[in-house]
Enzyme design. Structure first.
Site, PDB file in Angstrom:
ATOM      1  N   ASN A 258      36.177  40.958  42.700  1.00  0.00           N
ATOM      2  CA  ASN A 258      37.381  41.714  43.250  1.00  0.00           C
ATOM      3  C   ASN A 258      38.122  43.202  42.287  1.00  0.00           C
ATOM      4  OD1 ASN A 258      38.823  40.324  41.228  1.00  0.00           O
ATOM      5  ND2 ASN A 258      40.123  39.093  42.570  1.00  0.00           N
TER       6      ASN A 258
ATOM      7  N   GLU B 172      32.812  15.670  24.798  1.00  0.00           N
ATOM      8  CA  GLU B 172      32.996  16.733  23.538  1.00  0.00           C
ATOM      9  C   GLU B 172      33.517  15.646  22.483  1.00  0.00           C
ATOM     10  OE1 GLU B 172      34.645  20.683  21.979  1.00  0.00           O
ATOM     11  OE2 GLU B 172      36.264  19.498  23.015  1.00  0.00           O
TER      12      GLU B 172
ATOM     13  N   ASP C 292      32.659  39.345  38.397  1.00  0.00           N
ATOM     14  CA  ASP C 292      33.959  39.631  39.031  1.00  0.00           C
ATOM     15  C   ASP C 292      33.507  40.242  40.434  1.00  0.00           C
ATOM     16  OD1 ASP C 292      36.498  40.502  39.573  1.00  0.00           O
ATOM     17  OD2 ASP C 292      36.286  42.204  38.562  1.00  0.00           O
TER      18      ASP C 292
ATOM     19  N   ASP D 284      35.980  20.978  33.911  1.00  0.00           N
ATOM     20  CA  ASP D 284      36.328  20.792  32.708  1.00  0.00           C
ATOM     21  C   ASP D 284      37.685  19.828  32.680  1.00  0.00           C
ATOM     22  OD1 ASP D 284      36.547  21.029  29.758  1.00  0.00           O
ATOM     23  OD2 ASP D 284      35.693  23.004  29.971  1.00  0.00           O
TER      24      ASP D 284
ATOM     25  N   ASP E 148      39.302  43.244  39.352  1.00  0.00           N
ATOM     26  CA  ASP E 148      40.488  43.033  38.493  1.00  0.00           C
ATOM     27  C   ASP E 148      39.939  42.874  37.043  1.00  0.00           C
ATOM     28  OD1 ASP E 148      39.297  40.417  38.340  1.00  0.00           O
ATOM     29  OD2 ASP E 148      41.322  39.404  39.274  1.00  0.00           O
TER      30      ASP E 148
ATOM     31  N   ASP F 272      36.981  17.142  27.280  1.00  0.00           N
ATOM     32  CA  ASP F 272      37.575  18.198  26.274  1.00  0.00           C
ATOM     33  C   ASP F 272      38.171  17.364  25.469  1.00  0.00           C
ATOM     34  OD1 ASP F 272      37.848  20.925  25.017  1.00  0.00           O
ATOM     35  OD2 ASP F 272      39.963  20.231  25.359  1.00  0.00           O
TER      36      ASP F 272
ATOM     37  N   ASP G 177      35.430  35.358  38.660  1.00  0.00           N
ATOM     38  CA  ASP G 177      36.172  34.445  39.657  1.00  0.00           C
ATOM     39  C   ASP G 177      35.200  33.571  40.272  1.00  0.00           C
ATOM     40  OD1 ASP G 177      34.871  36.236  41.520  1.00  0.00           O
ATOM     41  OD2 ASP G 177      36.458  37.664  41.054  1.00  0.00           O
TER      42      ASP G 177
ATOM     43  N   HIS H 244      31.195  28.043  24.751  1.00  0.00           N
ATOM     44  CA  HIS H 244      32.217  28.935  24.825  1.00  0.00           C
ATOM     45  C   HIS H 244      32.921  28.849  23.586  1.00  0.00           C
ATOM     46  CE1 HIS H 244      33.943  25.363  25.682  1.00  0.00           C
ATOM     47  NE2 HIS H 244      35.242  25.699  25.461  1.00  0.00           N
ATOM     48  N   ASP H 245      32.547  27.768  22.649  1.00  0.00           N
ATOM     49  CA  ASP H 245      33.487  27.704  21.374  1.00  0.00           C
ATOM     50  C   ASP H 245      32.587  28.053  20.072  1.00  0.00           C
ATOM     51  OD1 ASP H 245      35.969  26.882  22.324  1.00  0.00           O
ATOM     52  OD2 ASP H 245      35.450  24.629  22.399  1.00  0.00           O
TER      53      ASP H 245
END
Length: 553
Positions: free
Chosen positions: A23, A258, A21, A98, A25, A201, A29, A321-322
């Site tokens: 910035n 996938e 990150d 993706d 928040d 995906d 990003d 990520h899954d």
């Protein structure tokens, strides 16, 4: 096999929300990715796959896209992405986006127009059916996130729509050629922009078994797993071949699918020399249903690669990520250390195909150990997992313990850059909890440590790209060695050189008889094995979780 530009590459998956990150928040990003490009180049990465950064309400972390042509402001702007593409090219790194086209967001303009006029042009972009309260549903399929795949169409009491995933992810109707034309137009827009390709995906889901019908009930909810329908659906290849012809093949793009449930006879169609995709992920180990064991892992990955031998390339992973973190899933908790992490890395990385590294894997990031409350986590699938565990009779504590082992949030906690607050990921408040293990597991502690997991991954990449051995690792023949020897995972790669990858996948030493003498040790996860003088015979003793990569006489 026809040689392609991507065959010798190493890919790296970034989950942008949790990478870096810039910035404050609390959300990673695009500029964070740009800032870390030199780090990735130093590691040896050639291709970056970005999980979705399109405009999205983030009901399913960006896999619910509300605008395919723009970047979500949380991540940056189109100009930021253009700069990432350009800066990547300067470093020889291609950017892969993706591609999520089984469904979109219910906030997409197409779906909004479908709600305004379900019988109009855009209503036909989705699966919308007539329905009155009390009527049977068109089918009894269960969505991936639990519950029926059918939901009331907003603004209409007499209409329902299909969503195989989250209810905010209405499925797109690929039977409609107008829908397909819009999808192809969007894909070509991105490829013309200069991206290297796509990770695709949930693509098998684009083909439904029609007309809608029920399948055998397999749960207390009276519903049937969506997998039962997918096994019965035929004809997806017609869609995929048209997709490839209209987009990927025109651009010589790199594509990784996938893909689940494909049949053996379909493999050449998927990843052959003129396949729908460049490659597809090997989910064989991730799909193991029974308890994970060295034997289960070995049998799964060996079978997967023997199955595609001579047909095409798989993309090799231990996590994404899954999935929970690979080292926590495939290594017993009591044996989890740097040595066993390096062993697992070496096993998968040097298999035939394209190695993918998921962010944080290269420093050995692990699962969370515990959470106090389900609200400490974020994934939309968590509630169903937790409630199912309670329904099966587990206590609150037991249900949470089960959830923490399987939740996708394990892979989505922020990258652990250093041991400062928030693991150096953000100056603000992180969108998801940081894994408390960051104090001990972080890049800053490893980047200059010759014995670290990070340096071992760097050595693996360097070995695979070494001009002396590259063709062997990329194109060499694969053959399991002594697969019947328990907890031994060994295979040969034979091309211009003869190389063996040998792993003792257990906490006890074991002896291995080799087919010939070792000529040279190329890589090891233990320092004692680097002395070539210890290999004067064809019998070697492997220490616990020892990995050897050797050139054979």
């Amino acid at each position: 096999m026809e040689k392609k530009w991507w065959h010798n590459k190493v890919a790296y998956q970034i989950y942008p929300k949790s990478f870096y990150d810039t910035n404050g928040d609390g959300i990673g990003d695009i500029n964070g990715v740009i800032e870390k490009l030199d780090y990735l180049r130093n590691l040896g990465i050639d291709i970056i796959w970005l999980s979705p950064i399109y405009c999205s309400p983030l009901a399913d972390q960006g896999y619910d896209i509300s605008n395919y042509y723009d970047i979500d402001p949380r991540f940056g702007t189109i100009d930021d992405l253009d700069r990432l593409i350009a800066e990547g090219k300067k470093r020889g790194i291609g950017i892969v986006m993706d591609l999520v086209v089984n469904h979109c967001s219910d906030e997409h303009e197409w779906f909004k127009k479908a709600c305004e006029d379900p019988d109009g042009e855009y209503g036909k972009f989705f699966y919308i059916e007539d329905y009155k309260d009390g009527d049977p549903l068109p089918c009894n399929w269960r969505s991936y996130f639990g519950g029926s795949v059918w939901e009331k169409l907003p603004g209409h009491d007499d209409k329902i729509y299909l969503h195989v995933f989250h209810k905010k992810q209405p499925d797109l109707n690929w039977e409609n050629p107008k829908l397909r034309k819009e999808v192809y137009k969007m894909i070509n827009w991105w490829l013309d922009k200069g991206i290297a390709g796509f990770r695709i995906d949930a693509i098998i889901n684009i083909k439904k078994k029609l007309p809608f019908s029920d399948y055998s009930v397999d749960g207390d909810d009276g519903l049937s797993s969506i997998d039962n329908m997918l096994k019965d659906a035929t004809g997806v290849g017609e869609f995929l071949n048209e997709l490839a012809d209209e987009t990927f093949r025109k651009h010589d793009a790199f594509t990784v699918g996938e893909v689940f449930n494909e049949k053996d006879e379909e493999l050449p169609l998927f990843i052959g020399s003129h396949g729908y995709f460049s490659t597809m992920f090997d989910f064989s180990a991730e799909s193991i249903k029974e308890d994970i064991s060295p034997e289960n892992y070995k049998n799964a990955i060996f079978k997967a690669h023997e199955r595609v031998d001579g047909i095409g390339f798989l993309s090799n992973i231990i996590e994404n990520h899954d999935e929970p973190r690979g080292v926590s899933r495939f290594i017993p908790k009591e044996d989890l250390d740097d040595t066993s992490k390096k062993m697992l890395a070496g096993i998968y990385f040097l298999l035939p195909g394209l190695p993918f590294i998921y962010q944080g894997q290269e420093i050995g990031m692990e699962n969370l150990d515990k959470v106090n409350d389900i609200n400490d986590l974020d994934d939309c699938a968590n509630a169903n997992i937790y409630e199912t565990a309670l329904h099966e009779g587990k206590t609150h504590a037991e249900a949470l313990a089960h959830l923490i082992n399987v939740t996708r949030d394990n892979a989505r906690t922020p990258f652990q850059w250093d041991d400062s607050e928030n693991a150096g990921f953000t100056d603000g408040r992180s969108w998801l909890m940081v894994n408390p293990k960051y104090k001990n597991i972080n890049l800053a502690a490893q980047i200059n440590d010759s014995d670290s997991v990070f340096i071992f991954y760097k050595e693996l990449i360097s070995l695979r790209k070494n001009p002396e051995y590259e063709s062997t690792f990329v194109y060499g023949k694969f053959a399991p060695y002594k697969p019947a020897q328990k907890n031994l995972l060994a295979y040969s790669r034979v091309g211009e050189k003869s190389v063996m990858v040998i792993a003792n996948y257990q906490k006890d030493a074991q002896t291995l008889s080799l087919p010939s003498k070792i000529k040279k040790v190329l890589l090891s996860n233990t320092s004692k094995t680097l002395d070539n003088s210890s290999f004067n015979s064809t019998e070697i003793v492997l220490s616990p979780y020892e990995l050897l990569v050797v050139e054979m006489v």
